[in-house]
Design an enzyme around this catalytic site. Sequence first.
Site, PDB file in Angstrom:
ATOM      1  N   TYR C  51       1.167  -0.799  -0.304  1.00 20.63           N
ATOM      2  CA  TYR C  51       0.220   0.024  -0.276  1.00 20.63           C
ATOM      3  C   TYR C  51       0.794   0.921   0.140  1.00 20.63           C
ATOM      4  O   TYR C  51       2.252   1.720   0.457  1.00 20.63           O
ATOM      5  CB  TYR C  51      -0.788   0.242   1.511  1.00 20.63           C
ATOM      6  CG  TYR C  51      -1.831  -1.041   1.365  1.00 20.63           C
ATOM      7  CD1 TYR C  51      -1.716  -2.613   1.566  1.00 20.63           C
ATOM      8  CD2 TYR C  51      -2.921  -0.580   0.892  1.00 20.63           C
ATOM      9  CE1 TYR C  51      -2.483  -3.346   1.333  1.00 20.63           C
ATOM     10  CE2 TYR C  51      -4.849  -1.773   0.460  1.00 20.63           C
ATOM     11  CZ  TYR C  51      -4.203  -2.792   0.467  1.00 20.63           C
ATOM     12  OH  TYR C  51      -4.801  -3.672   0.848  1.00 20.63           O
ATOM     13  N   GLU C  52       0.715   2.577  -1.007  1.00 21.85           N
ATOM     14  CA  GLU C  52       1.215   3.483  -1.111  1.00 21.85           C
ATOM     15  C   GLU C  52       1.395   4.746   0.744  1.00 21.85           C
ATOM     16  O   GLU C  52       3.131   5.004   0.511  1.00 21.85           O
ATOM     17  CB  GLU C  52       0.741   4.368  -2.128  1.00 21.85           C
ATOM     18  CG  GLU C  52      -1.155   5.054  -1.592  1.00 21.85           C
ATOM     19  CD  GLU C  52      -1.206   6.176  -2.522  1.00 21.85           C
ATOM     20  OE1 GLU C  52      -1.185   5.909  -3.208  1.00 21.85           O
ATOM     21  OE2 GLU C  52      -2.090   6.690  -1.959  1.00 21.85           O
TER      22      GLU C  52
END
Lengths: 288, 288, 261, 261
Positions: C51-52
Site C-alpha cells: 500500500y502506498e
Amino acid sequence: MAEWTSLSEAVSALVRDGDTIAMEGFTHLIPFAAGQEIIRQRRKSLSLIRMTPDVIYDQMIGAGCARKLTFSWGGNPGVGSLHRFRDAVENGWPGPLELEERSHSDLANAYVAGAANLPFAVLRGYTGSDFMQVNDRIRNITCPFTGEVLAATPAVRTDVTVIHAQKADWKGNVQLWGILGVQKEAVLAAKRAIVTVEERVRTLDAPPNACILPSWVVTAVCEVPRGATPSYAHGYYDRDNAFYRTWDRIARVRDRFQDWIERHILQTRDFDEYLRVQRDPQIQAVYS
Amino acid sequence: MAEWTSLSEAVSALVRDGDTIAMEGFTHLIPFAAGQEIIRQRRKSLSLIRMTPDVIYDQMIGAGCARKLTFSWGGNPGVGSLHRFRDAVENGWPGPLELEERSHSDLANAYVAGAANLPFAVLRGYTGSDFMQVNDRIRNITCPFTGEVLAATPAVRTDVTVIHAQKADWKGNVQLWGILGVQKEAVLAAKRAIVTVEERVRTLDAPPNACILPSWVVTAVCEVPRGATPSYAHGYYDRDNAFYRTWDRIARVRDRFQDWIERHILQTRDFDEYLRVQRDPQIQAVYS
Amino acid sequence: MSGHYTADEMMTVAAARLLRNGAVCFVGIGLPSTAANLARLIHAPEAVLVYESGPIGAKPPVLPLSIGDGNLAETADTVVSTPEIFRYWLQGGRIDVGFLGAAQLDRFANINTTVVGPYQKPTVRLPGAGGAPEISSSAKEVLIIVKQSKRTFVERLDFITSVGFLNGGDARERARLPGKGPVAVITDLCVLRPNDVTRELEVRTIHPGVDRRNIEESTSWAIRFAEDCGETEPPATEELRVLRDLKMRTAVAHGDPGEAA
Amino acid sequence: MSGHYTADEMMTVAAARLLRNGAVCFVGIGLPSTAANLARLIHAPEAVLVYESGPIGAKPPVLPLSIGDGNLAETADTVVSTPEIFRYWLQGGRIDVGFLGAAQLDRFANINTTVVGPYQKPTVRLPGAGGAPEISSSAKEVLIIVKQSKRTFVERLDFITSVGFLNGGDARERARLPGKGPVAVITDLCVLRPNDVTRELEVRTIHPGVDRRNIEESTSWAIRFAEDCGETEPPATEELRVLRDLKMRTAVAHGDPGEAA
C-alpha cells in the site's frame, strides 16, 4: 522468494567471473565469509564496489579476484593502510586494478539511485575538488528551476550484491539492525542478492519500521554464524580489532599474504574450517 | 533544541499569516489539534502543502485560512469528496484557492529533495499525462550519462511543518512508529517545526533504527493527547471512521459547516474543550 | 455455482481471479483493495500486498477503510516511509501488478481522476492523482477495476491523469514507459482486455445475465467485442462465501455496514 | 596548569576547546573523534556527535576504533542509514561543525587524502575521500586537526580532495559552497586560523614550549604569524585527567594500549 542454501552453493550459482559485485556493510556486518568463499572458488575479473574496501576487499584484490574497484575510502579502519590495495594500485600486483573513485556521499547517493531505478544521482558535492579531472563519470547538472549547478553521478547497479545480516526467518525475510550502512540500497540495486545471516529463526518478531528485506528481493540466504568476523554483528559478537591489526602485518608482505590465503582460505573447505584454523594457536603464532 | 510549550503558544509564536505550511501524516497521526488551533487563531493566506488534504485541510480551507494548496490526492478517505475543498475549487468559496497539483510520487520526492537541501527532485513519472500542461513546475531533465529524459519537480521547503507523533522525551526528542508517511522529510524540509505528541515520557527506550526526530530539529513540542483524532495514533487509539462519515454531512452544506466550525473550534478554548464538545451527545445530535 | 449474487460481487470476484499467487501487488484503496484481499484469502495466499502508505506484505484481517489503516501496518512484513515506497519499491521496478480504480477511462485505458470539465474551471473536481500516474507507468502490469457506465467509459478524457496505452498501437512502447500497462479492465458487466495490435479495449468475457446491449449502452464509444468473446465464470460458492465473510467482518469492525464496500 | 604533557595531548585539548557546547558535529575517525569526545566529556556535554556510519548523538564510553563501532550505535539518539546521514543531515544543512583530519593541507586549508604523486601512478596511494569533500563543503564550519610537518603542510597539493578556501580571498564564496569553510587548524605545534581577507592560514597561538622556528621548519611554505599571535593556554589538570582516563579506558576496551590514540 529467497532460497535457503549453503554459502558454497550460493556463490557457485550466483557469482560469475566478470560480474559487477557489491559487498556492503559499513564497518558492521561485513560479509567476510562470502568474500572468502569467492576467493576459495577462484572467481576472476570481478568489478568490485564498496564504500570502504576494508580487509574484505584487500583479501579479494590480493587473491587476484578483481579487475576494477569502485570505492570512496580505502584504509584499514583504526590501523592504517590496506597493503594489498596499495600494492595493486602502486605496483599493479597481482594485476592491474582499475579505480573508479568517488566520495562517500556520492557513492551512497549512487546506490540510492540504483535502488530507485534512476540512471543518475544529484548531489551537492565535489565543488573545487580534483575528482572531475580523474573521473569523467562525475558531471554537472543544472537545476531546471533555479539554474544552480550540481554534481551528477551514475547510479550503481550490480549483477550481484552480498550482505550479512543478523537473522532471517524460514521464508527468507531478512532483518538487520544497528549500523545499517547502505545495505538495503545495495540489495535493491542488484539483479541477484546473497544474504548470509547469523541465525535462522522461526519468526522475526521485529519492531515496527525495522530494517527488513522481504524474501522476494533476496535470491539466496545462507546461515553462516560469525560470518561477519573480523567485523562485528550487533547483538552477536564484537569487532575483532586484534585481527585488523594482525592483518596489517600479514598483508604488508606479498609472500606472507599468499601463505595466509593458501592456509586459511584455499586449503579450507568452508568458513567453519577457516574459523578453526583461525583459532588454532600454533598456526596463528606465525602471523603475530 | 525543542521547547515544550502549549499548542496555543506554539501556533501563536511560529505560524504566521502567509506562511508556507505542511501538516503531514498519511491517514495516520494527522495533526488535527494543531490544524484546529490555526483556525482558532484565525491565520490567513496560508500556502498549504499536504499529500492528502484530508478533513484537516477541508476544515482549514472552509474556515478561510488558505490561499493556495499543493497536494496529490484530495478525497475523504473511505467516504468520498472533500466538500469544502471542492467548493473552493469549483466555486471560489470562501475565497479563491490556487492549486499546485502533483502525484504522490512527485510530492514524496519533492519532500525528500527539501530535506536533502536540493533544489529539485528527479523521478520517472508523468509520461503521457496532462500534468505538465497545467503545472509549469513539472519539467523535464536529461540524464547526463544515458540521455534519458526524466521528470524534475521543485523541492518542497516550508516555513513551518506540523506533525503529530506518539511520544517525546523531556528533552524533546520525538518518536513515531507505524505508518510513517513523509513526516521526517516534512520536518527536515522546514525552517520551523511544531510537533504535538500523545505523551511526554522520561526516556524513549526506542528500538534500534526507530524513527526519531532529535530535539534539535524541532522548534516546539506540545503534549496534546488524542491530538490526531479523528485520524489515529498507532498504539493509542483507532481511527474514528464514524466522524469521517459524519464530516461528509457537515461539510456538504456551507451553513452547517460554518455552524460546526463556530461551535467546535472558534467557541472552544482549546483541543480539550473541543473533545468535550465532540463527546456531548446533545450537541452532536444536530450533525448526525 | 452459487445462486444469487450481485453485479458488484461478480466484478470483485472476476478481478480477484486475475491476481496470481506470489505476485507483488501495489493496491489502491476501495475496489482494488477488496479484490486483492479476496484473492489473498482464496487462491493467492502468497501475494504480497503493498500500500502506498508504506506497508509491504499487508494481510489485513478486515478491509481497510483508508489507505493507511492501522491493520495494514500491524500485519505487514515491514512498514517503510512513503517516499521509500514510491522510490525503491514502485519506481525501483519491484511491483508486478498495479491494481487501480478509475473515475473515467477511455478506450485505450487511460485514466482520469482529476477533473470533469476544464482544469481551471471544473464542473466536478475529482480527488486527483494519488499514486496512480506512477503505478500505471512503473508496475510491470496493471489491473483496473471500475463500474461501467457512460459516465465512466468516456469517448474523450477531460484530463489524462494516468496512462494506459495513450493513442494505442505501440504508443506506450514509444513513450518508453517501464511497465507494459493495463492487461485487463474488470467492470460490473464484463472483463475487457487490450487488443494485441491496436491496444483498444475489447470485451473478452461478459458476466452471466448481462447482454451486449447492456455493455454498449454503458459505454460512450462504439465498444468492440473480441472474436472469441465468452461468458465470465460465475462466482463459485466458496468465492462468494469468502467475499461475504470479509465484508461482514469489515462492516462489524468499522461500525457501519453501509460503508463497508 | 598541569605539569608534564605531550604535544599530542596539547593538540587534542586545544582542538577540543574549539567545539562549543550544543554544536552538532560531524566527526571524522581518529584525532577528530578523540577531540570531539574530550569536548563532550568536559565543557560540551550537549554537543551532538554525528558519525558518517549513521549514529546521531553518539556518546561512546570509550573511543571508537572504526567509524562504525558498536558503541556508537548503542549510545546514539538514533541510527539512520548512511545515505540518510549524507543526504538529510549533512547536505540537508543540519551540521554546525565538520571535524576533519588530513594527510596533507595547503596554506588555504585545502586537503589531500587521495594520492602523493600523479593520480594515475601515485608514489603513495592514500585512503581517499570518505566523507570529507561534502563535510568540508556543507558543514557550516570546519575544524581540522593534523600533526604539523613538511610532509603534511605542503606548498602545493598533488590532489585537492576536500576544499578549504581554494585560491583564497573570496574564492570559496564565489564557488557558492554552502558552509563557510575551515575556521581553525589545530596541530601539535600551534593553532592556525584563516586571515580575514586573504584566507591564508596564520598562526594565532603557539603551544607552550614551541618556538616560531619549529613551526617554520615544519611548514613547506613561508608561514605567517598573526600580529596578535600569542601562546596557547596549556592543558588544565582536569583536561589532561579526562583525556588520559578516556585513552586508558579505550586501550583496555580495545585490548591494545599502543593503538588507542
